[in-house]
Design a protein around this motif. Structure first.
Motif, PDB file in Angstrom:
ATOM      1  N   VAL A  46     -16.107  11.062   8.670  1.00  0.00           N
ATOM      2  CA  VAL A  46     -14.902  10.346   8.242  1.00  0.00           C
ATOM      3  C   VAL A  46     -15.300   9.293   7.218  1.00  0.00           C
ATOM      4  O   VAL A  46     -16.290   8.574   7.399  1.00  0.00           O
ATOM      5  N   LEU A  47     -14.503   9.190   6.143  1.00  0.00           N
ATOM      6  CA  LEU A  47     -14.673   8.130   5.145  1.00  0.00           C
ATOM      7  C   LEU A  47     -13.460   7.210   5.222  1.00  0.00           C
ATOM      8  O   LEU A  47     -12.318   7.662   5.086  1.00  0.00           O
ATOM      9  N   ILE A  48     -13.712   5.917   5.450  1.00  0.00           N
ATOM     10  CA  ILE A  48     -12.640   4.917   5.544  1.00  0.00           C
ATOM     11  C   ILE A  48     -12.654   4.084   4.269  1.00  0.00           C
ATOM     12  O   ILE A  48     -13.681   3.494   3.917  1.00  0.00           O
ATOM     13  N   VAL A  49     -11.518   4.039   3.585  1.00  0.00           N
ATOM     14  CA  VAL A  49     -11.409   3.323   2.311  1.00  0.00           C
ATOM     15  C   VAL A  49     -10.415   2.184   2.474  1.00  0.00           C
ATOM     16  O   VAL A  49      -9.353   2.361   3.072  1.00  0.00           O
ATOM     17  N   GLY A  50     -10.752   1.033   1.968  1.00  0.00           N
ATOM     18  CA  GLY A  50      -9.837  -0.108   2.038  1.00  0.00           C
ATOM     19  C   GLY A  50     -10.462  -1.347   1.455  1.00  0.00           C
ATOM     20  O   GLY A  50     -11.685  -1.456   1.334  1.00  0.00           O
ATOM     21  N   GLU A  51      -9.613  -2.306   1.068  1.00  0.00           N
ATOM     22  CA  GLU A  51     -10.108  -3.560   0.518  1.00  0.00           C
ATOM     23  C   GLU A  51     -10.898  -4.326   1.574  1.00  0.00           C
ATOM     24  O   GLU A  51     -10.822  -4.035   2.766  1.00  0.00           O
ATOM     25  N   THR A  52     -11.643  -5.326   1.121  1.00  0.00           N
ATOM     26  CA  THR A  52     -12.413  -6.141   2.046  1.00  0.00           C
ATOM     27  C   THR A  52     -11.485  -6.852   3.026  1.00  0.00           C
ATOM     28  O   THR A  52     -10.418  -7.355   2.641  1.00  0.00           O
ATOM     29  N   GLY A  53     -11.882  -6.867   4.279  1.00  0.00           N
ATOM     30  CA  GLY A  53     -11.123  -7.573   5.298  1.00  0.00           C
ATOM     31  C   GLY A  53      -9.951  -6.831   5.883  1.00  0.00           C
ATOM     32  O   GLY A  53      -9.170  -7.392   6.647  1.00  0.00           O
ATOM     33  N   THR A  54      -9.779  -5.550   5.557  1.00  0.00           N
ATOM     34  CA  THR A  54      -8.627  -4.798   6.078  1.00  0.00           C
ATOM     35  C   THR A  54      -8.871  -4.228   7.465  1.00  0.00           C
ATOM     36  O   THR A  54      -7.933  -3.781   8.124  1.00  0.00           O
ATOM     37  N   GLY A  55     -10.114  -4.205   7.932  1.00  0.00           N
ATOM     38  CA  GLY A  55     -10.394  -3.714   9.277  1.00  0.00           C
ATOM     39  C   GLY A  55     -11.039  -2.349   9.318  1.00  0.00           C
ATOM     40  O   GLY A  55     -10.839  -1.589  10.273  1.00  0.00           O
ATOM     41  N   LYS A  56     -11.848  -2.032   8.316  1.00  0.00           N
ATOM     42  CA  LYS A  56     -12.489  -0.707   8.275  1.00  0.00           C
ATOM     43  C   LYS A  56     -13.446  -0.529   9.448  1.00  0.00           C
ATOM     44  O   LYS A  56     -13.493   0.537  10.070  1.00  0.00           O
ATOM     45  N   GLU A  57     -14.217  -1.570   9.744  1.00  0.00           N
ATOM     46  CA  GLU A  57     -15.163  -1.469  10.859  1.00  0.00           C
ATOM     47  C   GLU A  57     -14.436  -1.318  12.184  1.00  0.00           C
ATOM     48  O   GLU A  57     -14.889  -0.613  13.087  1.00  0.00           O
ATOM     49  N   LEU A  58     -13.280  -1.961  12.300  1.00  0.00           N
ATOM     50  CA  LEU A  58     -12.480  -1.842  13.523  1.00  0.00           C
ATOM     51  C   LEU A  58     -12.071  -0.393  13.755  1.00  0.00           C
ATOM     52  O   LEU A  58     -12.121   0.119  14.883  1.00  0.00           O
ATOM     53  N   ILE A  61     -20.881   2.254   1.851  1.00  0.00           N
ATOM     54  CA  ILE A  61     -21.658   3.438   1.479  1.00  0.00           C
ATOM     55  C   ILE A  61     -21.736   3.601  -0.032  1.00  0.00           C
ATOM     56  O   ILE A  61     -22.690   4.196  -0.560  1.00  0.00           O
ATOM     57  N   GLY A  62     -20.760   3.051  -0.746  1.00  0.00           N
ATOM     58  CA  GLY A  62     -20.767   3.168  -2.203  1.00  0.00           C
ATOM     59  C   GLY A  62     -21.893   2.415  -2.872  1.00  0.00           C
ATOM     60  O   GLY A  62     -22.180   2.628  -4.050  1.00  0.00           O
ATOM     61  N   GLU A  63     -22.562   1.526  -2.122  1.00  0.00           N
ATOM     62  CA  GLU A  63     -23.652   0.730  -2.686  1.00  0.00           C
ATOM     63  C   GLU A  63     -25.025   1.356  -2.452  1.00  0.00           C
ATOM     64  O   GLU A  63     -26.033   0.776  -2.840  1.00  0.00           O
ATOM     65  N   ILE A  64     -25.099   2.495  -1.808  1.00  0.00           N
ATOM     66  CA  ILE A  64     -26.395   3.103  -1.508  1.00  0.00           C
ATOM     67  C   ILE A  64     -27.047   3.578  -2.810  1.00  0.00           C
ATOM     68  O   ILE A  64     -26.385   4.167  -3.676  1.00  0.00           O
ATOM     69  N   PRO A  65     -28.336   3.297  -3.012  1.00  0.00           N
ATOM     70  CA  PRO A  65     -29.002   3.682  -4.269  1.00  0.00           C
ATOM     71  C   PRO A  65     -28.946   5.192  -4.490  1.00  0.00           C
ATOM     72  O   PRO A  65     -29.065   5.979  -3.545  1.00  0.00           O
ATOM     73  N   ILE A  66     -28.790   5.595  -5.731  1.00  0.00           N
ATOM     74  CA  ILE A  66     -28.647   7.021  -6.036  1.00  0.00           C
ATOM     75  C   ILE A  66     -29.916   7.796  -5.700  1.00  0.00           C
ATOM     76  O   ILE A  66     -29.857   8.982  -5.344  1.00  0.00           O
ATOM     77  N   SER A 118     -18.286   6.514   7.543  1.00  0.00           N
ATOM     78  CA  SER A 118     -18.679   5.607   6.461  1.00  0.00           C
ATOM     79  C   SER A 118     -17.451   4.862   5.946  1.00  0.00           C
ATOM     80  O   SER A 118     -16.311   5.262   6.196  1.00  0.00           O
ATOM     81  N   ALA A 119     -17.700   3.777   5.256  1.00  0.00           N
ATOM     82  CA  ALA A 119     -16.606   2.953   4.730  1.00  0.00           C
ATOM     83  C   ALA A 119     -16.991   2.376   3.390  1.00  0.00           C
ATOM     84  O   ALA A 119     -18.178   2.183   3.086  1.00  0.00           O
ATOM     85  N   THR A 120     -15.991   2.131   2.550  1.00  0.00           N
ATOM     86  CA  THR A 120     -16.234   1.538   1.234  1.00  0.00           C
ATOM     87  C   THR A 120     -14.999   0.790   0.780  1.00  0.00           C
ATOM     88  O   THR A 120     -13.870   1.133   1.157  1.00  0.00           O
ATOM     89  N   ASN A 121     -15.209  -0.239  -0.037  1.00  0.00           N
ATOM     90  CA  ASN A 121     -14.087  -0.964  -0.634  1.00  0.00           C
ATOM     91  C   ASN A 121     -14.058  -0.775  -2.150  1.00  0.00           C
ATOM     92  O   ASN A 121     -13.379  -1.506  -2.855  1.00  0.00           O
ATOM     93  N   ILE A 122     -14.824   0.212  -2.649  1.00  0.00           N
ATOM     94  CA  ILE A 122     -14.841   0.497  -4.081  1.00  0.00           C
ATOM     95  C   ILE A 122     -14.353   1.922  -4.316  1.00  0.00           C
ATOM     96  O   ILE A 122     -14.289   2.734  -3.392  1.00  0.00           O
ATOM     97  N   ASN A 123     -14.049   2.230  -5.545  1.00  0.00           N
ATOM     98  CA  ASN A 123     -13.591   3.566  -5.923  1.00  0.00           C
ATOM     99  C   ASN A 123     -14.818   4.436  -6.209  1.00  0.00           C
ATOM    100  O   ASN A 123     -15.429   4.364  -7.271  1.00  0.00           O
ATOM    101  N   ILE A 124     -15.190   5.272  -5.232  1.00  0.00           N
ATOM    102  CA  ILE A 124     -16.397   6.095  -5.376  1.00  0.00           C
ATOM    103  C   ILE A 124     -16.213   7.152  -6.460  1.00  0.00           C
ATOM    104  O   ILE A 124     -17.172   7.524  -7.158  1.00  0.00           O
ATOM    105  N   GLU A 125     -14.987   7.638  -6.626  1.00  0.00           N
ATOM    106  CA  GLU A 125     -14.751   8.665  -7.651  1.00  0.00           C
ATOM    107  C   GLU A 125     -15.084   8.136  -9.037  1.00  0.00           C
ATOM    108  O   GLU A 125     -15.582   8.870  -9.892  1.00  0.00           O
ATOM    109  N   GLU A 126     -14.810   6.847  -9.282  1.00  0.00           N
ATOM    110  CA  GLU A 126     -15.186   6.253 -10.572  1.00  0.00           C
ATOM    111  C   GLU A 126     -16.705   6.187 -10.711  1.00  0.00           C
ATOM    112  O   GLU A 126     -17.257   6.408 -11.789  1.00  0.00           O
ATOM    113  N   LYS A 127     -17.395   5.877  -9.608  1.00  0.00           N
ATOM    114  CA  LYS A 127     -18.864   5.843  -9.640  1.00  0.00           C
ATOM    115  C   LYS A 127     -19.431   7.245  -9.887  1.00  0.00           C
ATOM    116  O   LYS A 127     -20.479   7.391 -10.527  1.00  0.00           O
TER     117      LYS A 127
END
Length: 639
Positions: free
Chosen positions: A346-358, A424-429, A461-470
């Motif tokens: 599962v990939l959880i996407v949302g801005e910081t503080g929205t409760g992704k870890e919850l 997860i979007g910050e993991i080195p390539i 996994s969770a991210t607050n960035i647009n991985i598709e742009e990366k």
């Protein structure tokens, strides 16, 4: 502070009271006030803010009826005071005396009449109306002089009648004031005890109710407010306890006339409820109800019995901990619950503080893996080489300074459970290829090892960035993205579900009041509107911080719009400019990323290496990054 209010009918008595008060012990916690009141005016009811009231005559009688629950102390008129007034009548050659008093009888009336040389008739005068009637009756009876207190004297002066005032002596005032002072000290002691008990109850993890013999709530602690999901704007004292939960089991528990304990479902959760009478011999005096979450009890038992609740290897939250009644959040919860039934990533996407870890914790808790480890890691907290050793572990001697027996990685720790990879979007390539292989093959190879270990791990996994742009920028592998994003959840920011703000504010104000042992403040409608209108750029995390700040800084029982403005709760967010470090500081870049999470010493201990080895690893990483930058610059120039 305990307040004593003394009612003074005339200046003579005022001086006596002041002289008496000067002689009494002085207490910082007791305040004595004087109030000039003649008779029983209609506005006597407005003086009930004091804890102890001191008055005489009719004023005392009226105050006693107006404030039956307060300490009302009478300044008594003694027989000696009355005798002195009757002696004064003899000096004025009175023949027939009208004595206007309330509830007074004299056994030796004949002797008094002989002493005064006049006949004496007693007229009952409990209030102004009856005193007026008594005076007129005495006039008809032929009285030539009247004896009484201030109210009677005022009537006689108005009608031009001869009268003698019964004065109050200093001894009677002193007795009354000592009684008032003792009552005030008792009230102060009881309040101190009550504050201690309230603080103890509000720090308790149990919900506690005190119920009267008629089934009404006498007291309730903060935890009970949370259990029954009562809003911060509601007051429950005096309301029927049966109305807290509309369930037959709950009502039966309250109405059965015996001590008992049961497992009850309250607001969709199971609780262990104990009902105990305040007095075993007299059940009609009321009862105490203790309420504990069964999940918490079982968790505590599991910790005591096994001692295996290692930090970071258990999920702390479930779907019941996710607050909000908006359509968006309800749909997300429903979707996440469906995802819990399967083992797909599962990939959880949302801005910081929205409760992704919850959501990540909740998905694990509701899955078939709930009794297995839940391991969480923030991928942005570590540089590549340290992140690799954390995820996959290393063998003994894999590098200089490695732990003697090697170290197990997080994937192995999460075997048969769930691993949560935040940011997860910050993991080195360069590490993404190895992670992809682990997900595809379901096996890992530690650093420095030639063997592989099969694993059964679900990845959330969770991210607050647009991985598709990366991906379009070549910074994230598309095949890894699609492997992680088998099932996805997009959590909306708080500004898109404003209807949830009030519920969240209620929850956090109650929670922090419980933790700090303070009263739950009431949110005014104006303040609630301001909270609803704010965009909350930090989402639920920012709202939580604001509520904690309100409990810490606010000493009143209300949260008003003015308070929100005074405390500067709402601030305009400003984008931060990127900081470019000088080349000589590049070695410390890796530590600057770690600073909010771990100190160098703690990180070295966690990795099982020395601080020197950690420094070498970081230096090697910075040199690699520097080399990559130089290659990129050289490539651009050649183009």
């Amino acid at each position: 502070m305990v307040k004593i209010r003394v009612f003074i009918p005339h200046l003579e008595l005022k001086e006596i009271f002041e002289d008496v008060v000067k002689k009494l012990p002085q207490y910082e916690t007791i305040q004595i006030e004087q109030q000039y009141v003649f008779g029983t005016p209609d506005d006597l009811a407005k003086y009930g803010d004091a804890d102890v009231l001191v008055a005489r005559g009719m004023t005392y009688e009226v105050l006693k009826k107006l404030f039956p629950d307060k300490h009302v102390i009478e300044v008594h008129v003694s027989s000696f005071d009355i005798f002195d007034a009757l002696v004064e009548c003899r000096k004025q050659n009175a023949g027939k005396i009208a004595l206007c008093l309330h509830n007074r009888k004299f056994k030796s009336m004949k002797e008094l009449e002989e002493l005064c040389g006049a006949s004496i008739t007693i007229y009952d005068a409990p209030n102004e109306a009856s005193t007026e009637a008594a005076v007129h009756q005495a006039m008809e009876d032929g009285a030539d002089i009247f004896v009484g207190a201030g109210t009677m004297c005022g009537i006689c002066d108005r009608l031009g009648l001869k009268r003698v005032h019964i004065h109050t002596n200093e001894e009677a005032v002193e007795v009354a004031m000592k009684e008032a002072l003792n009552a005030a000290r008792t009230i102060r002691q009881e309040r101190a005890k009550s504050d201690i008990i309230e603080a103890m109850l509000n720090h308790s993890e149990e919900g506690v109710l005190a119920i009267s013999d008629r089934g009404r709530i006498l007291a309730i602690n903060n935890q009970a407010y949370r259990i029954f999901q009562i809003s911060t704007v509601d007051s429950l004292v005096g309301t029927p306890a049966a109305e807290l939960e509309q369930a037959d089991d709950w009502e039966n528990l309250l109405h059965e006339n015996q001590a008992r304990e049961r497992i009850l479902k309250i607001k969709g959760k199971d609780y262990y409820v104990q009902y105990k009478h305040l007095s075993e011999e007299a059940a009609e005096t009321g009862a105490l109800v203790f309420i504990r979450n069964t999940d918490r009890i079982m968790e505590e038992e599991r910790k005591i019995r096994k001692g295996l609740a290692e930090k970071g290897l258990t999920a702390k939250y479930s779907f019941s901990d996710i607050l909000g009644k908006s359509k968006a959040i309800r749909e997300n919860i429903h979707m996440a619950q469906r995802y819990s039934r399967v083992n797909s990533n599962v990939l959880i996407v949302g801005e910081t503080g929205t409760g992704k870890e919850l959501f990540a914790h909740s998905i694990h808790q509701a899955s078939s893996r709930s009794d297995q480890p839940f391991v969480a890691l923030n991928c942005a907290a570590l540089p590549e080489n340290l992140l690799e050793s954390e995820l996959f572990g290393y063998e003994a001697g894999a590098f200089s300074g490695a732990a003697k027996g090697g170290k197990i990685g997080l994937f192995e720790l999460a075997h048969r459970g769930t691993i949560f990879l935040d940011e997860i979007g910050e993991i080195p390539i360069t590490l993404q290829a190895k992670l992809l292989r682990v997900l595809q093959e379901k096996e890992i190879r530690r650093i420095g090892s030639t063997s592989v270990h099969p694993i059964d791990v679900r990845v959330v996994s969770a991210t607050n960035i647009n991985i598709e742009e990366k991906i379009r920028g070549g910074q994230f592998r598309s095949d890894l993205y699609y492997r992680l994003n088998l099932l996805d959840i997009s959590i909306p920011p708080l500004r898109e579900r404003r209807e949830d703000v009030q519920e969240l504010v209620d929850f956090y104000l109650t929670r922090f009041a419980c933790e700090m042992g303070k009263r739950i403040p009431t949110v005014t409608p104006e303040a609630a509107q301001l909270l609803m209108q704010y965009d909350w750029p930090g989402n639920v995390r920012e709202l939580r911080n604001v509520c904690e700040r309100l409990i810490v800084l606010n000493d009143s029982d209300f949260v008003s719009a003015e308070l929100l403005r005074q405390l500067k709760i709402f601030r305009e967010s400003k984008a931060r400019e990127p900081v470019i470090l000088p080349e000589e500081q590049m070695e410390d870049t890796v530590y600057s990323r770690l600073k909010p999470k771990k100190k160098k010493k703690e990180l070295a201990e966690e990795l099982g290496v020395s601080r020197t080895t950690l420094w070498r690893m970081a230096k090697r990483q910075s040199e690699l990054e520097q080399k990559q930058r130089e290659q990129e610059i050289s490539k651009r120039r050649s183009e």
